[in-house]
Design a protein around this motif. Structure first.
Motif, short mmCIF file in Angstrom:
data_model
loop_
_atom_site.label_atom_id
_atom_site.label_comp_id
_atom_site.label_asym_id
_atom_site.label_seq_id
_atom_site.Cartn_x
_atom_site.Cartn_y
_atom_site.Cartn_z
N VAL A 151 0.86 -1.17 0.00
CA VAL A 151 0.00 0.00 0.00
C VAL A 151 0.90 1.22 0.00
N GLY A 152 0.64 2.11 -0.96
CA GLY A 152 1.43 3.33 -1.05
C GLY A 152 1.34 4.15 0.22
N GLU A 153 2.49 4.71 0.59
CA GLU A 153 2.57 5.55 1.79
C GLU A 153 2.95 6.96 1.35
N PRO A 154 1.97 7.87 1.34
CA PRO A 154 2.27 9.24 0.92
C PRO A 154 3.05 9.98 2.00
N LYS A 155 4.16 10.57 1.59
CA LYS A 155 5.01 11.32 2.54
C LYS A 155 5.32 12.70 1.99
N GLN A 156 5.59 13.60 2.91
CA GLN A 156 6.06 14.93 2.55
C GLN A 156 7.55 14.86 2.23
N MET A 157 8.10 15.93 1.72
CA MET A 157 9.53 15.96 1.40
C MET A 157 10.39 15.78 2.65
N ASP A 158 9.90 16.21 3.82
CA ASP A 158 10.68 16.06 5.05
C ASP A 158 10.46 14.69 5.71
N ASN A 159 9.86 13.77 4.97
CA ASN A 159 9.64 12.38 5.40
C ASN A 159 8.51 12.21 6.42
N THR A 160 7.74 13.27 6.68
CA THR A 160 6.58 13.14 7.56
C THR A 160 5.39 12.66 6.74
N ALA A 161 4.38 12.16 7.43
CA ALA A 161 3.18 11.64 6.76
C ALA A 161 2.43 12.76 6.05
N SER A 162 1.92 12.44 4.89
CA SER A 162 1.11 13.38 4.12
C SER A 162 -0.28 13.48 4.74
N GLU A 163 -1.00 14.54 4.38
CA GLU A 163 -2.35 14.73 4.91
C GLU A 163 -3.28 13.59 4.50
N SER A 164 -3.05 12.99 3.35
CA SER A 164 -3.93 11.92 2.89
C SER A 164 -3.74 10.62 3.68
N GLU A 165 -2.73 10.57 4.52
CA GLU A 165 -2.52 9.38 5.36
C GLU A 165 -3.72 9.16 6.29
N ILE A 166 -4.39 10.25 6.66
CA ILE A 166 -5.59 10.15 7.51
C ILE A 166 -6.66 9.31 6.84
N LEU A 167 -6.77 9.41 5.52
CA LEU A 167 -7.77 8.65 4.78
C LEU A 167 -7.36 7.18 4.61
N ILE A 168 -6.07 6.94 4.59
CA ILE A 168 -5.56 5.59 4.35
C ILE A 168 -5.65 4.72 5.61
#
Length: 136
Positions: free
Chosen positions: A55-72
């Motif tokens: 399952v794809g893990e969306p991350k920001q450039m600073d390696n923190t979780a992306s906002e869409s992680e809440i949906l995943i």
């Protein structure tokens, strides 16, 4: 051997890619509406042996979780409940949509064909799967 199935989860649509049974080649399978994802996976796994979900893990450039992680997160819980015998591995999916779009350009697709978001999702899932296979 069994297949590995990759999921590029989206709010509306989800791209899906799979390996061959020898886990050598990653191929786009389809794009499904996200609300139909679990039933699709149940049907697919009833016909094909799947040993791993990526399952794809969306991350920001600073390696923190992306906002869409809440949906995943809720999807991951549901996936693990419905398929408790199939492990789930997260794979960094940064830039996969941009890479998918560039792949479409490189393959000579016309502008109208490149606007097909479902195809971008499917190619993104394939890129997630390929990156996992390369790292293996």
């Amino acid at each position: 051997m069994a297949r590995i199935l990759a999921i590029d989860f989206g709010m509306k649509r989800t791209g899906i890619a799979v390996t061959d049974e020898l886990q050598i080649i990653a191929s786009g399978l389809t794009t499904v509406y996200t609300k139909e994802l679990i039933p699709f996976l149940k049907d697919y796994t009833s016909k094909e042996k799947v040993e791993l979900f990526l399952v794809g893990e969306p991350k920001q450039m600073d390696n923190t979780a992306s906002e869409s992680e809440i949906l995943i997160k809720p999807f991951l819980i549901k996936l693990s409940e419905q398929f408790s015998n199939i492990p789930i591995i997260r794979v960094d999916e940064r830039f996969t949509s941009k890479m998918a779009f560039q792949t479409m350009i490189d393959s000579g697709l016309k502008k109208q064909q490149r606007q097909n978001k479902a195809l971008i999702d499917e190619i993104s899932a394939t890129l997630i799967l390929q990156s996992y296979l390369y790292s293996k």
